[in-house]
Design a protein around this motif. Structure first.
Motif, PDB file in Angstrom:
ATOM      1  N   MET A  14       3.588   0.241  -6.416  1.00 40.87           N
ATOM      2  CA  MET A  14       3.489  -0.833  -7.395  1.00 40.87           C
ATOM      3  C   MET A  14       3.951  -0.367  -8.769  1.00 40.87           C
ATOM      4  SD  MET A  14      -0.098  -2.709  -6.325  1.00 40.87           S
ATOM      5  CE  MET A  14       0.111  -3.996  -7.547  1.00 40.87           C
ATOM      6  N   THR A  15       3.640   0.868  -9.114  1.00 44.36           N
ATOM      7  CA  THR A  15       4.058   1.402 -10.413  1.00 44.36           C
ATOM      8  C   THR A  15       5.566   1.555 -10.489  1.00 44.36           C
ATOM      9  OG1 THR A  15       1.965   2.575 -10.681  1.00 44.36           O
ATOM     10  CG2 THR A  15       3.838   3.361 -11.975  1.00 44.36           C
ATOM     11  N   GLY A  48       7.165  -1.872 -10.667  1.00 48.04           N
ATOM     12  CA  GLY A  48       7.021  -2.455 -11.990  1.00 48.04           C
ATOM     13  C   GLY A  48       7.928  -1.804 -13.010  1.00 48.04           C
ATOM     14  N   GLN A 102      -2.193  -0.977 -14.440  1.00 44.14           N
ATOM     15  CA  GLN A 102      -3.150  -0.428 -13.475  1.00 44.14           C
ATOM     16  C   GLN A 102      -4.581  -0.812 -13.828  1.00 44.14           C
ATOM     17  OE1 GLN A 102      -2.201   0.984 -10.791  1.00 44.14           O
ATOM     18  NE2 GLN A 102      -0.038   1.157 -11.305  1.00 44.14           N
ATOM     19  N   VAL A 110       3.376  -0.607 -17.761  1.00 40.81           N
ATOM     20  CA  VAL A 110       3.130  -0.220 -16.368  1.00 40.81           C
ATOM     21  C   VAL A 110       1.804   0.525 -16.266  1.00 40.81           C
ATOM     22  CG1 VAL A 110       3.920   1.282 -14.506  1.00 40.81           C
ATOM     23  CG2 VAL A 110       5.543  -0.212 -15.670  1.00 40.81           C
ATOM     24  N   ALA A 152       6.159  -4.925  -9.242  1.00 42.33           N
ATOM     25  CA  ALA A 152       4.836  -4.571  -8.745  1.00 42.33           C
ATOM     26  C   ALA A 152       4.481  -5.395  -7.511  1.00 42.33           C
ATOM     27  CB  ALA A 152       3.798  -4.774  -9.848  1.00 42.33           C
TER      28      ALA A 152
END
Length: 291
Positions: free
Chosen positions: A73-74, A77, A201, A197, A59
């Protein structure tokens, strides 16, 4: 009646950011809490915590190149979580070290590396966002991602339900009668990473595992059957999210920690008042003696 409306309903009825936060929290509860139950039954609770930190470097790399964009970022990660899970399993199978020890080693390395990467570009505010999340800042893109993760998790659990339950109760029996043992294990680890993940968020890497494990641990004190435990964990997760968001709104507190603290309060109450908790286990033997 007006006070009840103002206290419980108005925050969600009048503010779009509260509605999106509630929607994301509901989806996460439906998805992460059942996974938490299986983690607990498989005695892998600390593995979930380690995996939550394992996604941080990926991430952070996504953040380094694209800022707080959700998709990079997802994906980062997700890749980092899979790499750490496979790496820990690889080390445990080729060396004398157990999987929990190798997972702990990878988790510590991942946490330090992730914080270092974020600090290269971001400010302290960015680091706090990555570590603790911003559930009140969920947008439609984040909700769509969490919804996809929830749907994938529920479908996968429905398909592999019997195998997952069998592996929790008697993994040697499952391996003796079926070849599903190792594949189910890796499918389950994939679900853990996927839900962490998704939780990242909203709750960040440090708190995502809280919504996964605390409702599951609390539900264990009320029932010993897997399906009721899963359903009760979901209910506890939903209550924790609603209560935490309301506490955050009315008291101007951080939303993620508020959700986890409400879940923690329900866990402590369950340890005391649950039929399988401290008071329940003391009362039951006394009833047998008087009978």
């Amino acid at each position: 009646m007006s006070a009840l409306y103002d206290g419980l309903i108005a925050p969600f009825a009048e503010f779009g950011f509260m509605q999106r936060a509630l929607g994301g929290a509901i989806l996460l509860s439906l998805s992460a809490c059942p996974v938490g139950v299986f983690l607990m039954l498989r005695r892998m609770s600390l593995t979930g915590d380690a995996m939550a930190h394992a996604i941080l470097p990926g991430a952070a790399i996504g953040f380094l190149f694209y800022g707080l964009a959700i998709v990079p970022m997802t994906l980062g990660g997700l890749v980092a979580g899979v790499v750490v899970a496979l790496g820990a399993g690889f080390v445990s199978r080729l060396t004398v070290q157990k999987e929990d020890a190798s997972m702990a080693a990878f988790y510590l390395i991942s946490l330090a590396l992730g914080v270092l990467i974020v600090s290269l570009r971001g400010s302290n505010v960015d680091l706090m966002h990555v570590l603790f999340g911003t559930v009140l800042a969920l947008n439609d893109e984040a909700l769509t991602l969490i919804g996809i993760i929830t749907g994938t998790t529920l479908v996968t659990l429905a398909i592999f339900w019997r195998a997952l339950v069998a592996e929790c109760l008697d993994p040697l029996f499952l391996r003796s009668v079926s070849r599903l043992g190792p594949p189910v294990h890796f499918v389950f680890l994939g679900l853990v990473v996927l839900n962490l993940v998704g939780g990242f968020q909203a709750l960040g890497t440090l708190l995502a595992v809280g919504l996964m494990m605390l409702p599951a641990a609390a539900a264990r004190f009320w029932t010993s059957r897997v399906m009721p435990m899963v359903l009760l964990a979901i209910v506890i997760g939903l209550v924790s999210c609603v209560g935490g968001l309301l506490m955050s709104y009315h008291a101007s507190l951080a939303s993620g920690p508020s959700i986890i603290l409400v879940a923690g309060a329900i866990y402590i109450l369950s340890t005391l008042a649950g039929p399988r908790g401290i008071l329940g286990s003391r009362i039951r033997p006394q009833r047998h003696r008087t009978a």
